[in-house]
Design a protein around this motif. Structure first.
Motif, PDB file in Angstrom:
ATOM      1  N   LEU A  25       0.313   8.468   3.390  1.00  0.00           N
ATOM      2  CA  LEU A  25       0.409   7.008   3.452  1.00  0.00           C
ATOM      3  C   LEU A  25       1.759   6.513   2.934  1.00  0.00           C
ATOM      4  CD1 LEU A  25      -3.135   5.865   2.233  1.00  0.00           C
ATOM      5  CD2 LEU A  25      -2.133   5.482   4.492  1.00  0.00           C
ATOM      6  N   GLY A  26       2.234   7.139   1.876  1.00  0.00           N
ATOM      7  CA  GLY A  26       3.494   6.698   1.280  1.00  0.00           C
ATOM      8  C   GLY A  26       4.718   7.099   2.067  1.00  0.00           C
ATOM      9  N   TYR A  27       4.647   8.234   2.760  1.00  0.00           N
ATOM     10  CA  TYR A  27       5.789   8.733   3.530  1.00  0.00           C
ATOM     11  C   TYR A  27       5.334   9.025   4.955  1.00  0.00           C
ATOM     12  CZ  TYR A  27       7.555   9.412  -1.206  1.00  0.00           C
ATOM     13  OH  TYR A  27       7.946   9.224  -2.525  1.00  0.00           O
TER      14      TYR A  27
ATOM     15  N   ALA B 229      -2.697  14.738  -0.619  1.00  0.00           N
ATOM     16  CA  ALA B 229      -2.100  14.779   0.729  1.00  0.00           C
ATOM     17  C   ALA B 229      -2.222  13.434   1.421  1.00  0.00           C
ATOM     18  CB  ALA B 229      -2.780  15.872   1.554  1.00  0.00           C
ATOM     19  N   ALA B 230      -3.374  12.777   1.284  1.00  0.00           N
ATOM     20  CA  ALA B 230      -3.551  11.460   1.900  1.00  0.00           C
ATOM     21  C   ALA B 230      -2.591  10.439   1.297  1.00  0.00           C
ATOM     22  CB  ALA B 230      -5.000  11.000   1.739  1.00  0.00           C
ATOM     23  N   ALA B 231      -2.402  10.484  -0.014  1.00  0.00           N
ATOM     24  CA  ALA B 231      -1.485   9.543  -0.670  1.00  0.00           C
ATOM     25  C   ALA B 231      -0.049   9.776  -0.217  1.00  0.00           C
ATOM     26  CB  ALA B 231      -1.600   9.684  -2.183  1.00  0.00           C
TER      27      ALA B 231
ATOM     28  N   SER C  11       0.916   6.882  -6.573  1.00  0.00           N
ATOM     29  CA  SER C  11      -0.317   7.643  -6.780  1.00  0.00           C
ATOM     30  C   SER C  11      -0.140   9.102  -6.386  1.00  0.00           C
ATOM     31  CB  SER C  11      -1.454   7.016  -5.965  1.00  0.00           C
ATOM     32  OG  SER C  11      -1.674   5.671  -6.334  1.00  0.00           O
ATOM     33  N   ALA C  12       0.607   9.338  -5.312  1.00  0.00           N
ATOM     34  CA  ALA C  12       0.802  10.713  -4.845  1.00  0.00           C
ATOM     35  C   ALA C  12       1.498  11.560  -5.896  1.00  0.00           C
ATOM     36  CB  ALA C  12       1.605  10.703  -3.544  1.00  0.00           C
ATOM     37  N   TRP C  13       2.564  11.041  -6.491  1.00  0.00           N
ATOM     38  CA  TRP C  13       3.284  11.820  -7.495  1.00  0.00           C
ATOM     39  C   TRP C  13       2.466  11.991  -8.768  1.00  0.00           C
ATOM     40  CZ3 TRP C  13       7.059  14.734  -5.992  1.00  0.00           C
ATOM     41  CH2 TRP C  13       7.822  14.364  -4.899  1.00  0.00           C
ATOM     42  N   MET C  14       1.702  10.972  -9.138  1.00  0.00           N
ATOM     43  CA  MET C  14       0.829  11.106 -10.297  1.00  0.00           C
ATOM     44  C   MET C  14      -0.246  12.167 -10.052  1.00  0.00           C
ATOM     45  SD  MET C  14       1.940   9.160 -12.712  1.00  0.00           S
ATOM     46  CE  MET C  14       3.557   9.680 -12.094  1.00  0.00           C
ATOM     47  N   LEU C  15      -0.817  12.161  -8.847  1.00  0.00           N
ATOM     48  CA  LEU C  15      -1.830  13.167  -8.512  1.00  0.00           C
ATOM     49  C   LEU C  15      -1.219  14.567  -8.519  1.00  0.00           C
ATOM     50  CD1 LEU C  15      -3.786  11.391  -5.638  1.00  0.00           C
ATOM     51  CD2 LEU C  15      -4.743  12.169  -7.806  1.00  0.00           C
ATOM     52  N   LEU C  16       0.013  14.686  -8.032  1.00  0.00           N
ATOM     53  CA  LEU C  16       0.663  15.999  -8.031  1.00  0.00           C
ATOM     54  C   LEU C  16       0.847  16.505  -9.452  1.00  0.00           C
ATOM     55  CD1 LEU C  16       1.992  18.266  -6.455  1.00  0.00           C
ATOM     56  CD2 LEU C  16       4.137  16.973  -6.536  1.00  0.00           C
ATOM     57  N   ILE C  17       1.259  15.625 -10.357  1.00  0.00           N
ATOM     58  CA  ILE C  17       1.424  16.028 -11.764  1.00  0.00           C
ATOM     59  C   ILE C  17       0.091  16.488 -12.350  1.00  0.00           C
ATOM     60  CG2 ILE C  17       1.952  15.155 -14.076  1.00  0.00           C
ATOM     61  CD1 ILE C  17       4.053  13.338 -12.745  1.00  0.00           C
ATOM     62  N   VAL C  18      -0.974  15.737 -12.060  1.00  0.00           N
ATOM     63  CA  VAL C  18      -2.297  16.116 -12.563  1.00  0.00           C
ATOM     64  C   VAL C  18      -2.731  17.462 -11.990  1.00  0.00           C
ATOM     65  CG1 VAL C  18      -4.734  15.483 -12.540  1.00  0.00           C
ATOM     66  CG2 VAL C  18      -3.012  13.739 -12.979  1.00  0.00           C
ATOM     67  N   ILE C  19      -2.463  17.690 -10.708  1.00  0.00           N
ATOM     68  CA  ILE C  19      -2.858  18.953 -10.071  1.00  0.00           C
ATOM     69  C   ILE C  19      -2.102  20.126 -10.689  1.00  0.00           C
ATOM     70  CG2 ILE C  19      -2.648  20.259  -7.920  1.00  0.00           C
ATOM     71  CD1 ILE C  19      -3.407  17.694  -6.434  1.00  0.00           C
TER      72      ILE C  19
ATOM     73  N   ILE D  36       0.831  -1.203   0.000  1.00  0.00           N
ATOM     74  CA  ILE D  36       0.000   0.000   0.000  1.00  0.00           C
ATOM     75  C   ILE D  36       0.865   1.253   0.000  1.00  0.00           C
ATOM     76  CG2 ILE D  36      -1.621   1.343   1.406  1.00  0.00           C
ATOM     77  CD1 ILE D  36      -2.865  -1.333   2.238  1.00  0.00           C
ATOM     78  N   ARG D  37       1.967   1.228   0.742  1.00  0.00           N
ATOM     79  CA  ARG D  37       2.842   2.407   0.776  1.00  0.00           C
ATOM     80  C   ARG D  37       3.470   2.668  -0.587  1.00  0.00           C
ATOM     81  NH1 ARG D  37       2.497   4.163   5.671  1.00  0.00           N
ATOM     82  NH2 ARG D  37       2.829   2.890   7.526  1.00  0.00           N
ATOM     83  N   ARG D  38       3.905   1.600  -1.266  1.00  0.00           N
ATOM     84  CA  ARG D  38       4.495   1.794  -2.596  1.00  0.00           C
ATOM     85  C   ARG D  38       3.468   2.336  -3.585  1.00  0.00           C
ATOM     86  NH1 ARG D  38       7.274  -3.122  -1.321  1.00  0.00           N
ATOM     87  NH2 ARG D  38       5.692  -4.356  -2.435  1.00  0.00           N
ATOM     88  N   LEU D  39       2.275   1.782  -3.561  1.00  0.00           N
ATOM     89  CA  LEU D  39       1.220   2.283  -4.446  1.00  0.00           C
ATOM     90  C   LEU D  39       0.853   3.723  -4.102  1.00  0.00           C
ATOM     91  CD1 LEU D  39      -1.141  -0.833  -4.646  1.00  0.00           C
ATOM     92  CD2 LEU D  39       0.373   0.042  -6.429  1.00  0.00           C
ATOM     93  N   SER D  40       0.864   4.050  -2.811  1.00  0.00           N
ATOM     94  CA  SER D  40       0.518   5.414  -2.392  1.00  0.00           C
ATOM     95  C   SER D  40       1.551   6.416  -2.887  1.00  0.00           C
ATOM     96  CB  SER D  40       0.409   5.480  -0.859  1.00  0.00           C
ATOM     97  OG  SER D  40      -0.653   4.676  -0.398  1.00  0.00           O
ATOM     98  N   ARG D  41       2.823   6.045  -2.845  1.00  0.00           N
ATOM     99  CA  ARG D  41       3.862   6.956  -3.338  1.00  0.00           C
ATOM    100  C   ARG D  41       3.683   7.222  -4.827  1.00  0.00           C
ATOM    101  NH1 ARG D  41       8.576   3.571  -0.242  1.00  0.00           N
ATOM    102  NH2 ARG D  41       8.065   4.269   1.873  1.00  0.00           N
TER     103      ARG D  41
END
Length: 254
Positions: free
Chosen positions: A190-192, A185-187, A146-154, A139-144
């Motif tokens: 969870l990842g970090y 932020a949640a992703a 997802s977090a960076w992908m979401l940041l790029i989209v934002i 879950i932590r690896r997937l969250s990391r």
């Protein structure tokens, strides 16, 4: 005429027993499940060690040959490790017998059926949190990711033109912005998990920076209102993860 003494109802006594013995009964069940998992894993490793030791001995078909000093040392180490594993298995069997006897004694108090039902009545949320705890590394690896992908989209959604900005038609713009930053932020949280303060600080700085950056994007403009809405999303995302972790700890204790 004296009135007969009043005692508590049998239903209330039964509920008191469940409240008192239920947590202990569940803890015993969890301990026994942990012992079974450790026994299974240890037995598997012991089988592998036997296979390696047989290969090191090199006595196939009754033919003996001199082993290299390194192989001899490895064989001695393997034998020592196997003996330690055997001792550990005996300890686990002793613990299992002891805990099983305790659980049987609790069941013999007269509320055994209710206790078994009580111990097995975990809700969907409890089972979900246990699955999360068992798969936390994945879950932590997937969250990391997802977090960076979401940041790029934002970043793209914030700085692109209005006509290119992705949006959800049935969501209000403020809700859409807040949810996007909440998810990011949640992703990240969870990842970090050890960087929560840095995530909050950098998240707020990113919100402000992106609003200022809109001054150089055609058809876009940043506002204080948008800053507040997105900052609320960042805060709620971190609070959501913290709340889930506290709930996970309470499930583990109970």
């Amino acid at each position: 005429m004296m009135l007969p003494a009043r005692f508590r109802s049998s239903h209330r006594d039964r509920q008191t027993d469940l409240d008192r013995l239920g947590p202990l009964y569940r803890q015993l069940g969890q301990a026994l499940a942990g012992i079974e998992r450790e026994c299974t894993g240890l037995s598997g490793r012991l089988d592998e060690a036997r296979t390696r030791a047989a290969a090191l001995m090199g006595n196939e078909d009754g033919i003996y040959f001199d082993r290299e000093p390194a192989d001899e040392a490895n064989l001695v180490e393997a034998e020592a490790q196997m003996m330690a594993a055997f001792r550990r298995l005996e300890q686990l069997r002793t613990q299992r017998s002891m805990l099983t006897a305790w659980r049987d004694e609790i069941e013999d108090t007269g509320v055994g059926g209710a206790l078994r039902q009580w111990a097995g009545s975990d809700g969907l949320l409890t089972r979900f949190l246990r699955v999360v705890r068992a798969r936390i590394a994945v879950i932590r690896r997937l969250s990391r990711f997802s977090a960076w992908m979401l940041l790029i989209v934002i970043v793209y959604a914030t700085l692109s033109g209005v006509e290119q900005r992705p949006s959800v038609a049935w969501l209000m713009p403020d809700v859409e912005r807040s949810l996007a930053f909440l998810a990011a932020a949640a992703a990240f949280a969870l990842g970090y998990p050890r960087q929560r303060i840095a995530i909050f600080t950098i998240g707020l700085a990113a919100v402000v920076s992106l609003e200022f950056a809109q001054a150089w994007a055609p058809t876009r403009h940043g506002t204080l209102h948008d800053v507040l809405v997105k900052a609320v999303g960042v805060s709620l995302g971190l609070l959501l993860v913290s709340g889930l972790e506290r709930l996970k700890q309470s499930v583990r204790v109970s």
